[in-house]
Design an enzyme around this catalytic site. Structure first.
Site, PDB file in Angstrom:
ATOM      1  NE  ARG A  36     -52.434  34.681  50.175  1.00 42.12           N
ATOM      2  CZ  ARG A  36     -53.539  35.125  50.747  1.00 42.12           C
ATOM      3  NH1 ARG A  36     -53.760  36.432  50.868  1.00 42.12           N
ATOM      4  NH2 ARG A  36     -54.454  34.294  51.187  1.00 42.12           N
TER       5      ARG A  36
ATOM      6  CE  LYS B 190     -52.975  32.495  45.099  1.00 44.06           C
ATOM      7  NZ  LYS B 190     -53.675  32.106  46.295  1.00 44.06           N
TER       8      LYS B 190
ATOM      9  CE1 TYR C 120     -60.122  16.975  53.353  1.00 38.83           C
ATOM     10  CE2 TYR C 120     -61.702  16.095  54.947  1.00 38.83           C
ATOM     11  CZ  TYR C 120     -60.652  16.955  54.635  1.00 38.83           C
ATOM     12  OH  TYR C 120     -60.152  17.782  55.587  1.00 38.83           O
TER      13      TYR C 120
ATOM     14  N   GLY D 205     -60.196  24.344  50.491  1.00 41.15           N
ATOM     15  CA  GLY D 205     -60.459  23.065  49.834  1.00 41.15           C
ATOM     16  C   GLY D 205     -60.265  22.982  48.331  1.00 41.15           C
TER      17      GLY D 205
ATOM     18  CG  ASP E 251     -54.200  28.875  44.212  1.00 45.30           C
ATOM     19  OD1 ASP E 251     -55.023  28.736  45.129  1.00 45.30           O
ATOM     20  OD2 ASP E 251     -53.416  29.845  44.147  1.00 45.30           O
TER      21      ASP E 251
ATOM     22  CG  ASN F 108     -50.189  29.243  55.244  1.00 49.44           C
ATOM     23  OD1 ASN F 108     -50.928  28.610  54.495  1.00 49.44           O
ATOM     24  ND2 ASN F 108     -49.510  30.315  54.843  1.00 49.44           N
TER      25      ASN F 108
ATOM     26  CE1 TYR G 147     -44.606  30.233  54.026  1.00 48.03           C
ATOM     27  CE2 TYR G 147     -46.513  31.219  52.967  1.00 48.03           C
ATOM     28  CZ  TYR G 147     -45.903  30.138  53.565  1.00 48.03           C
ATOM     29  OH  TYR G 147     -46.586  28.958  53.690  1.00 48.03           O
TER      30      TYR G 147
ATOM     31  CG  HIS H  44     -58.171  32.279  44.776  1.00 50.01           C
ATOM     32  ND1 HIS H  44     -58.453  32.484  46.108  1.00 50.01           N
ATOM     33  CD2 HIS H  44     -57.093  31.456  44.754  1.00 50.01           C
ATOM     34  CE1 HIS H  44     -57.592  31.805  46.859  1.00 50.01           C
ATOM     35  NE2 HIS H  44     -56.761  31.172  46.061  1.00 50.01           N
TER      36      HIS H  44
ATOM     37  CB  SER I  11     -56.464  31.310  51.192  1.00 54.14           C
ATOM     38  OG  SER I  11     -56.208  32.228  50.145  1.00 54.14           O
TER      39      SER I  11
HETATM   40  P1  GTP Z   1     -54.978  27.666  49.121  1.00 57.67           P
HETATM   41  O1  GTP Z   1     -53.812  26.915  48.580  1.00 57.67           O
HETATM   42  O2  GTP Z   1     -54.651  28.460  50.344  1.00 57.67           O
HETATM   43  O3  GTP Z   1     -55.644  28.510  48.092  1.00 57.67           O
HETATM   44  O4  GTP Z   1     -56.016  26.563  49.738  1.00 57.67           O
HETATM   45  P2  GTP Z   1     -57.017  25.523  49.060  1.00 57.67           P
HETATM   46  O5  GTP Z   1     -58.317  26.192  48.771  1.00 57.67           O
HETATM   47  O6  GTP Z   1     -56.370  24.789  47.950  1.00 57.67           O
HETATM   48  O7  GTP Z   1     -57.334  24.516  50.290  1.00 57.67           O
HETATM   49  P3  GTP Z   1     -56.913  22.986  50.515  1.00 57.67           P
HETATM   50  O8  GTP Z   1     -57.505  22.052  49.500  1.00 57.67           O
HETATM   51  O9  GTP Z   1     -55.452  22.915  50.677  1.00 57.67           O
HETATM   52  O10 GTP Z   1     -57.638  22.689  51.906  1.00 57.67           O
HETATM   53  C1  GTP Z   1     -57.301  23.376  53.081  1.00 57.67           C
HETATM   54  C2  GTP Z   1     -57.836  22.620  54.276  1.00 57.67           C
HETATM   55  O11 GTP Z   1     -59.258  22.515  54.159  1.00 57.67           O
HETATM   56  C3  GTP Z   1     -57.318  21.183  54.359  1.00 57.67           C
HETATM   57  O12 GTP Z   1     -56.224  21.081  55.212  1.00 57.67           O
HETATM   58  C4  GTP Z   1     -58.485  20.434  54.924  1.00 57.67           C
HETATM   59  O13 GTP Z   1     -58.330  20.335  56.324  1.00 57.67           O
HETATM   60  C5  GTP Z   1     -59.704  21.272  54.664  1.00 57.67           C
HETATM   61  N1  GTP Z   1     -60.628  20.639  53.690  1.00 57.67           N
HETATM   62  C6  GTP Z   1     -60.456  20.514  52.356  1.00 57.67           C
HETATM   63  N2  GTP Z   1     -61.508  19.882  51.790  1.00 57.67           N
HETATM   64  C7  GTP Z   1     -62.385  19.620  52.792  1.00 57.67           C
HETATM   65  C8  GTP Z   1     -63.674  18.999  52.853  1.00 57.67           C
HETATM   66  O14 GTP Z   1     -64.252  18.560  51.863  1.00 57.67           O
HETATM   67  N3  GTP Z   1     -64.260  18.923  54.087  1.00 57.67           N
HETATM   68  C9  GTP Z   1     -63.663  19.412  55.216  1.00 57.67           C
HETATM   69  N4  GTP Z   1     -64.297  19.304  56.386  1.00 57.67           N
HETATM   70  N5  GTP Z   1     -62.441  19.992  55.192  1.00 57.67           N
HETATM   71  C10 GTP Z   1     -61.813  20.105  54.006  1.00 57.67           C
HETATM   72  C1  SPV Z   2     -53.480  31.278  49.074  1.00 53.25           C
HETATM   73  O1  SPV Z   2     -53.270  31.822  50.163  1.00 53.25           O
HETATM   74  O2  SPV Z   2     -54.587  31.374  48.475  1.00 53.25           O
HETATM   75  C2  SPV Z   2     -52.435  30.432  48.461  1.00 53.25           C
HETATM   76  C3  SPV Z   2     -51.095  30.439  49.079  1.00 53.25           C
HETATM   77  O3  SPV Z   2     -52.675  29.798  47.447  1.00 53.25           O
HETATM   78  S1  SPV Z   2     -50.132  31.818  48.626  1.00 53.25           S
HETATM   79  O4  SPV Z   2     -49.384  31.488  47.425  1.00 53.25           O
HETATM   80  O5  SPV Z   2     -49.224  32.094  49.748  1.00 53.25           O
HETATM   81  O6  SPV Z   2     -51.009  32.957  48.372  1.00 53.25           O
HETATM   82 MN    MN Z   3     -54.885  30.095  46.814  1.00 55.76          MN
END
Ligand code: GTP
Ligand code: SPV
Ligand code: MN
Length: 604
Positions: A82, A219, A504, A264, A288, A378, A210, A239, A261
């Site tokens: 983004r 979004k 995790y 986690g 999300d 990303n 993208y 979000h 974003s």
């Molecule tokens: P968007 O799709 O961008 O909104 O991201 P999201 O909030 O869904 O994040 P996502 O769950 O994909 O996690 C992003 C990264 O954070 C992962 O690649 C992990 O490396 C890291 N991560 C997620 N959960 C944990 C956790 O509990 N501990 C740690 N240390 N890292 C984490």
């Molecule tokens: C974020 O960035 O919070 C996402 C990915 O979930 S995007 O759809 O590119 O915004």
């Molecule tokens: Mn997101």
């Protein structure tokens, strides 16, 4: 009532909706495509689009045995996330967009982007993509139509939304729907703009291909435009992931969580409880976005407006997120991951050694010792939620689920404890509103700098941030039984630089405490800034933490908090006059209290 015969359309419009037909006509006159294709969402259509995308080199089919019906897409290397500095809220006054948004006068935006869109689809196909955000038939769903010249966008929208005929059926003859117009143009960052017109329920996006820039239901509609509508109509567009925690006795408690974003949400939404939590299950409602509204029973109810996941790939492994690994096994579009010689995909953190002959996300041979990443940080997967082995049975419920807790969580190396419960709604809103987080690769710009990200909504708030926070406070009046509000931080680091908490699946331990607190059945320690669990309040068995590690992860250090609260001044100055006074007072009270206690010489 058919569209103009001047358009050599291979598909006659499958609707008699006058407003829609007129807008499609008008858009075709502007963009001058060779063809107009109305998308119906059928399997045949998907098959045809996939074939065309493969023939055009937009998609690379993966090995049919290893990854059935999966494809790899490589975006333009200048177009991988983004672009917040090119994202605009276009309202008559700057004040309506507020100081945290980039702003353009609507007329100017229409003129500027209109000039770029003039003839932009010459030689291309213009796809008309009707879609629904929210379960079909839900009174809380919203209808949008995205016009795009990208087959990749159509194929992603088909996964991420309820797309095609059901959307047209739900729209009927109603004149009101979100008008989204997207053209990739020549994918030049100089001609890239994502413009929102909340008053017109309209989005224009040009110059990108993208994710969050172009899948306009996500979004752009489900957060920025929906947030604007939510304030008017008395609900919240956030979000947030939504999950259900089921106890061994079969009781399910619903929780929503806002993390910025790449902090986690997807991982937390499909968490697999560790062995110690035999009989516990976590079910995904959404990963999300959450739309939340007060129900007639006085509780806050949430739906997930999406139908699929656009998730971060790197770091995903059978250890960190087995459900996501299952989700990506079939019917998935990968964007910007590495390609193996046998037609599979690879990324950093998958836990397998990179095979010889790996091709990187830009299509170049990857060299093991080059120090370069094979998959873009990303890189993402797009997959339907029905692939999720832990999908909640409530994910399609038109009424959604009732929330018992809401969590705010950033990525912070210091200060913020593993988990903190607010004293009440307004204090919780304060914690969410002042949340800081280290920036990630999900948006272009520097990674790893702490910035204030109110409610994880900084890039997604479609109107003035102070007004948005005031809306959060006002909503309390409409919710007789508000969810309890919490803050978490999976990312706090110890003196040696490692994470203090394993994260995790082990986050289940924290989640259980949150659920138990919400239901009033576990203890906690009062601190000056909120409630934290004591050692005996959270189950830490079979975890192998070293002595003192949990205490360090959950510690609230007054001097760190004082510095944190003082550093929030910048946010308060930026938001200015519309920052709600209850939040100012919360901050002043905490600062004064911390100072008074520090001055007393007593142990805190
Ligand atoms: P968007 O799709 O961008 O909104 O991201 P999201 O909030 O869904 O994040 P996502 O769950 O994909 O996690 C992003 C990264 O954070 C992962 O690649 C992990 O490396 C890291 N991560 C997620 N959960 C944990 C956790 O509990 N501990 C740690 N240390 N890292 C984490
Ligand atoms: C974020 O960035 O919070 C996402 C990915 O979930 S995007 O759809 O590119 O915004
Ligand atoms: Mn997101």
């Amino acid at each position: 009532m058919a569209a103009s015969p001047s358009l050599t359309s291979p598909s006659t419009p499958p609707t008699t909706n006058r407003a829609l037909l007129a807008w499609v006509e008008e858009t075709a006159r502007l963009t001058k495509p060779d063809r107009v294709v109305w998308c119906d969402g059928s399997e045949e259509e998907q098959h045809r689009l996939l074939q065309e995308a493969v023939a055009a080199g937009v998609l690379i089919p993966l090995d049919a045995r290893k990854r059935p019906s999966c494809y790899l897409h490589r975006s333009n290397p200048n177009d991988v996330a983004r672009v917040e500095h090119l994202t605009f809220i276009c309202t008559p006054t700057r004040a309506e967009a507020g100081p945290t948004n980039h702003w353009m006068v609507p007329d100017e935006a229409y003129r500027k982007l209109g000039a770029l869109l003039d003839g932009a689809m010459r030689g291309r196909t213009m796809y008309v993509v009707p879609y629904v955000m929210g379960p079909l038939g839900s009174p809380f769903a919203k209808i949008g139509v995205e016009i795009t010249d990208s087959a990749y966008v159509v194929l992603n929208m088909r996964i991420m939304t309820r797309m095609g005929r059901p959307a047209l059926a739900m729209l009927g003859d109603a004149p009101e729907f979100n008008r989204g117009l997207h053209s990739t143009l020549d994918c030049n960052p100089e001609r890239r703009f994502i413009c929102h017109f909340p008053q017109d329920n309209t989005i224009w996006s040009v110059g990108s291909g993208y994710g969050g820039n172009v899948l306009l239901g996500k979004k752009c509609l489900a957060l920025r435009i929906a947030g604007y509508l939510g304030r008017r109509e008395g609900w919240l567009a956030e979000h947030m992931l939504i999950l259900g925690v089921e106890s061994p006795e079969g009781q399910t408690t619903y929780v929503a969580a806002a993390f910025p974003s790449a902090c986690g949400k997807t991982n937390f939404a499909m968490l697999i409880p560790p062995k110690r939590f035999e009989g516990w299950r976590v079910w995904t409602v959404g990963d999300d976005i959450a739309w939340m509204r007060p129900g007639p029973d006085g509780r806050l109810w949430a739906i997930n407006p999406e139908a699929g996941y656009f998730g971060v790939v790197p770091g995903t492994s059978l250890r960190s997120n087995p459900s996501a690994m299952r989700i990506m096994e079939r019917h998935t579009i990968f964007t910007n991951v590495a390609l193996t010689p046998d037609g599979d995909v690879w990324w950093e953190g998958i836990d397998d050694e990179p095979p010889d002959g790996l091709v990187d996300w830009q299509g170049r041979p990857w060299k093991r010792d080059s120090g370069e990443r094979a998959a873009h940080p990303n890189s993402r997967f797009t997959a339907p939620m029905v692939n999720n082995p832990v999908l909640s049975r409530q994910a399609n419920d038109p009424e959604g689920v009732p929330l018992s807790a809401i969590i705010f969580g950033g990525r912070r190396a210091t200060t913020i404890p593993l988990v903190l419960q607010s004293f009440n709604w307004v204090h919780g809103v304060f914690l969410g509103a002042t949340m800081g987080s280290e920036t990630t690769a999900a948006a272009t710009g520097k990674v790893g700098v702490v910035r204030r990200d109110p409610m994880a909504m900084l890039p997604f708030c479609g109107y003035d941030m102070g007004e948005y926070l005031a809306h959060w406070i006002r909503m309390r009046g409409a919710i007789a039984y508000p969810p309890k509000l919490f803050m978490v931080n999976w990312f706090r680091k110890g003196a040696e630089g490692g994470f203090l908490w394993p994260g995790y699946g082990e986050n289940m331990r924290v989640l259980k405490w949150i659920v138990d607190r919400s239901l009033g059945r576990v203890g906690a320690q009062e601190t000056l800034v909120g409630w934290v669990p004591r050692e005996g309040d959270i189950d830490l068995s079979m975890l192998n933490l070293r002595a003192g590690q949990f205490a360090e992860a959950t510690s609230v250090r007054p001097e760190e908090w004082l510095a944190e609260l003082e550093s929030q001044q910048e946010l308060f100055d930026l938001i200015g006059a519309t920052m709600p006074s209850p939040l100012r007072l919360q901050r002043d009270m905490l600062i004064e209290t911390l100072r008074a206690v520090a001055g007393s010489g007593a142990p805190s």
